[in-house]
Design a protein around this motif. Structure first.
Motif, PDB file in Angstrom:
ATOM      1  N   MET A   1       0.827  -1.189   0.000  1.00  0.00           N
ATOM      2  CA  MET A   1       0.000   0.000   0.000  1.00  0.00           C
ATOM      3  C   MET A   1       0.868   1.247   0.000  1.00  0.00           C
ATOM      4  N   LYS A   2       1.971   1.217   0.724  1.00  0.00           N
ATOM      5  CA  LYS A   2       2.879   2.355   0.750  1.00  0.00           C
ATOM      6  C   LYS A   2       3.386   2.698  -0.636  1.00  0.00           C
ATOM      7  N   HIS A   3       3.734   1.672  -1.405  1.00  0.00           N
ATOM      8  CA  HIS A   3       4.299   1.897  -2.734  1.00  0.00           C
ATOM      9  C   HIS A   3       3.262   2.442  -3.688  1.00  0.00           C
ATOM     10  N   THR A   4       2.028   2.033  -3.571  1.00  0.00           N
ATOM     11  CA  THR A   4       0.962   2.565  -4.413  1.00  0.00           C
ATOM     12  C   THR A   4       0.794   4.050  -4.141  1.00  0.00           C
ATOM     13  N   LEU A   5       0.805   4.429  -2.897  1.00  0.00           N
ATOM     14  CA  LEU A   5       0.698   5.827  -2.530  1.00  0.00           C
ATOM     15  C   LEU A   5       1.868   6.609  -3.085  1.00  0.00           C
ATOM     16  N   LEU A   6       3.057   6.057  -3.055  1.00  0.00           N
ATOM     17  CA  LEU A   6       4.245   6.699  -3.595  1.00  0.00           C
ATOM     18  C   LEU A   6       4.092   6.942  -5.088  1.00  0.00           C
ATOM     19  N   ILE A   7       3.532   5.992  -5.793  1.00  0.00           N
ATOM     20  CA  ILE A   7       3.316   6.139  -7.237  1.00  0.00           C
ATOM     21  C   ILE A   7       2.387   7.308  -7.508  1.00  0.00           C
ATOM     22  N   VAL A 105       6.422   5.883 -14.548  1.00  0.00           N
ATOM     23  CA  VAL A 105       6.751   6.214 -13.162  1.00  0.00           C
ATOM     24  C   VAL A 105       7.784   5.214 -12.656  1.00  0.00           C
ATOM     25  N   GLU A 106       8.827   5.722 -12.020  1.00  0.00           N
ATOM     26  CA  GLU A 106       9.850   4.869 -11.408  1.00  0.00           C
ATOM     27  C   GLU A 106       9.625   4.852  -9.899  1.00  0.00           C
ATOM     28  N   PHE A 107       9.786   3.670  -9.314  1.00  0.00           N
ATOM     29  CA  PHE A 107       9.630   3.549  -7.868  1.00  0.00           C
ATOM     30  C   PHE A 107      10.439   2.360  -7.379  1.00  0.00           C
ATOM     31  N   ILE A 108      10.612   2.285  -6.064  1.00  0.00           N
ATOM     32  CA  ILE A 108      11.317   1.165  -5.458  1.00  0.00           C
ATOM     33  C   ILE A 108      10.263   0.160  -5.010  1.00  0.00           C
ATOM     34  N   ASN A 109      10.385  -1.070  -5.502  1.00  0.00           N
ATOM     35  CA  ASN A 109       9.394  -2.103  -5.177  1.00  0.00           C
ATOM     36  C   ASN A 109       9.703  -2.739  -3.821  1.00  0.00           C
ATOM     37  N   ASP A 110       8.929  -3.754  -3.444  1.00  0.00           N
ATOM     38  CA  ASP A 110       9.089  -4.415  -2.145  1.00  0.00           C
ATOM     39  C   ASP A 110      10.441  -5.102  -1.992  1.00  0.00           C
ATOM     40  N   SER A 111      11.095  -5.446  -3.110  1.00  0.00           N
ATOM     41  CA  SER A 111      12.415  -6.086  -3.084  1.00  0.00           C
ATOM     42  C   SER A 111      13.546  -5.065  -3.114  1.00  0.00           C
ATOM     43  N   ASP A 112      13.214  -3.801  -2.933  1.00  0.00           N
ATOM     44  CA  ASP A 112      14.171  -2.697  -2.975  1.00  0.00           C
ATOM     45  C   ASP A 112      14.868  -2.553  -4.327  1.00  0.00           C
ATOM     46  N   ASN A 113      14.192  -2.928  -5.400  1.00  0.00           N
ATOM     47  CA  ASN A 113      14.704  -2.745  -6.756  1.00  0.00           C
ATOM     48  C   ASN A 113      13.929  -1.617  -7.429  1.00  0.00           C
ATOM     49  N   LEU A 114      14.628  -0.897  -8.296  1.00  0.00           N
ATOM     50  CA  LEU A 114      13.989   0.167  -9.049  1.00  0.00           C
ATOM     51  C   LEU A 114      13.122  -0.462 -10.136  1.00  0.00           C
TER      52      LEU A 114
END
Length: 157
Positions: A1-7, A105-114
């Motif tokens: 959920m955090k990553h979706t918000l970041l996007i 959009v670029e973001f860091i996923n749950d595995s800490d990869n771009l």
């Protein structure tokens, strides 16, 4: 959920990146010394294949455009064309703009990869700039499509 918000925050925080490609001037006109025009539009997906575009704001200001962003092949379906026109509707300057409804959009996923994702927007505002010409009286904007039908808007400067 955090990553979706970041996007979502990234999309709205950074706004539109416009890649423009200037084509050669079609007609000999005098550029107003160190002047440029900023145009702001709203684009929205519609029920038919062609999005609707509406003009929001025009700003004429002093300044020089040192160059456009990366050179890309922008004459493709879904991208936009903007023509600066004289009083007889002859093209003075043309810009091709990458489709503002598609964002990478670029973001860091749950595995800490771009990671990169293409996000398709329903609507957005976008702005770009062009050199200002003394003879410019109108601006025409349209979406490049595969069909023979061209829906465009013309705005009087």
């Amino acid at each position: 959920m955090k990553h979706t918000l970041l996007i979502l925050l990234s999309v709205f925080t950074f706004g539109s990146t416009i890649y423009a490609q200037n084509t050669s001037v079609k007609q000999e006109t005098k550029k107003v010394a160190d002047s440029m025009i900023f145009l702001t539009y709203h684009i929205k997906k519609s029920t038919d294949a062609t999005p609707t575009i509406s003009h929001l704001k025009t700003v004429l200001t002093k300044g020089r455009i040192k160059g456009f962003h990366e050179k890309k092949e922008l004459m493709k379906t879904g991208n936009l064309t903007c023509n600066l026109l004289d009083k007889e509707l002859k093209v003075i300057e043309t810009l091709y703009i990458e489709n503002p409804l598609e964002k990478v959009v670029e973001f860091i996923n749950d595995s800490d990869n771009l990671e990169k994702r293409l996000i398709s927007l329903d609507s957005t505002d976008f702005a770009f700039r062009m050199p200002y010409h003394e003879a410019a009286k109108y601006v025409r904007m349209y979406v490049i499509s595969n069909t023979n039908t061209t829906n465009y808007i013309i705005y009087k400067l």
